[in-house]
Design a protein around this motif. Structure first.
Motif, mmCIF file in Angstrom:
data_model
loop_
_atom_site.group_PDB
_atom_site.id
_atom_site.type_symbol
_atom_site.label_atom_id
_atom_site.label_comp_id
_atom_site.label_asym_id
_atom_site.label_seq_id
_atom_site.Cartn_x
_atom_site.Cartn_y
_atom_site.Cartn_z
ATOM 1 N N MET A 38 27.689 -24.152 20.465
ATOM 2 C CA MET A 38 28.699 -24.667 19.792
ATOM 3 C C MET A 38 30.087 -23.474 19.773
ATOM 4 N N VAL A 39 31.354 -24.039 20.199
ATOM 5 C CA VAL A 39 32.286 -23.124 20.536
ATOM 6 C C VAL A 39 33.399 -23.280 19.077
ATOM 7 N N CYS A 40 33.581 -22.402 18.633
ATOM 8 C CA CYS A 40 34.874 -22.444 17.285
ATOM 9 C C CYS A 40 35.808 -21.473 17.278
ATOM 10 N N ASP A 41 36.983 -21.814 17.084
ATOM 11 C CA ASP A 41 38.168 -20.584 17.033
ATOM 12 C C ASP A 41 38.440 -20.446 15.612
ATOM 13 N N LYS A 42 37.574 -20.678 14.803
ATOM 14 C CA LYS A 42 37.981 -20.352 13.326
ATOM 15 C C LYS A 42 36.810 -19.656 12.572
ATOM 16 N N PRO A 43 36.713 -18.220 12.600
ATOM 17 C CA PRO A 43 35.515 -17.815 11.939
ATOM 18 C C PRO A 43 35.033 -18.132 10.563
ATOM 19 N N THR A 44 36.057 -18.492 9.807
ATOM 20 C CA THR A 44 35.556 -19.125 8.543
ATOM 21 C C THR A 44 35.397 -20.531 8.320
#
Ligand code: GRF
Length: 193
Positions: A38-44
């Motif tokens: 899973m790739v996410c550009d928002k750490p929160t």
């Protein structure tokens, strides 16, 4: 001998309900595939803890830590290749895909959008459709190209709705999106319903 399972990466930026639906359908065996990243550009974003709960490896990054889109996409591609990713499913990933990802995964990268494309591409699609007073809403899954919500359409589902409550409409659109994504991945993996 069993066919090896298709390896999928899901990219998301927010809540992650589509990621959850895809990952759970793979884990239950409904889809003969495996979400390996899973790739996410928002750490929160909530989707990160969801990936951890579901035991899905994740790559979480902040674009501001990189000099360019090419730089962070190179890292994403490297990670995907190392895990043998064959299909990328964008699900609420709020970034335009650049050349680096396109070159590596063109034709193997799909996106879901909460409108009947090509109408209402871009952000706040459902809200804008309601402002227009449309009577048929929907969801679309399409191949990704370098344009915003462009690319050839793979699947669509329409939802007639004449009310004026976004919440009520969203409560119908979300589950429909989840099912459409699951059915589309099945079709792409040549798995009948
Ligand atoms: C979905 O409505 C999808 O169509 C759009 O972003 C939303 C993501 O929702 N691209 P979630 O994060 O999967 O819950």
């Amino acid at each position: 001998m069993n066919k090896p399972k298709l390896k999928i990466a899901v990219f998301a930026s927010g809540y992650g309900s589509n990621f959850e639906a895809i990952a759970k359908a793979c884990q239950s065996g409904e889809i003969k595939a495996q979400v390996v990243l899973m790739v996410c550009d928002k750490p929160t974003a909530r989707v990160n803890s969801l990936a951890d709960e579901l035991g899905v490896e994740r790559m979480t990054f902040s674009a501001k830590d990189y000099a360019s889109k090419a730089e962070y996409e190179a890292e994403i591609v490297e990670r995907c290749k190392a895990l043998g990713v064959e299909l990328i499913c964008l699900a609420g990933y709020m970034r335009l895909v650049g050349e680096t990802l396109m070159e590596a995964y063109e034709g193997r990268m799909i996106n879901i959008h909460p409108s009947l494309l090509p109408s209402f591409a871009g952000k706040d699609a459902v809200e804008r459709a309601m402002e227009w007073g449309v009577k048929v809403y929907g969801a679309t899954i399409h191949y990704v190209d370098s344009t915003l919500d462009g690319g050839k359409i793979i699947a669509q589902q329409a939802i007639p709705y004449e009310g004026d409550s976004i919440d009520e409409l969203m409560a119908v659109i979300h589950p429909l999106e989840h099912q459409l994504y699951i059915d589309t991945i099945k079709k792409l993996t040549k798995q009948t319903k």
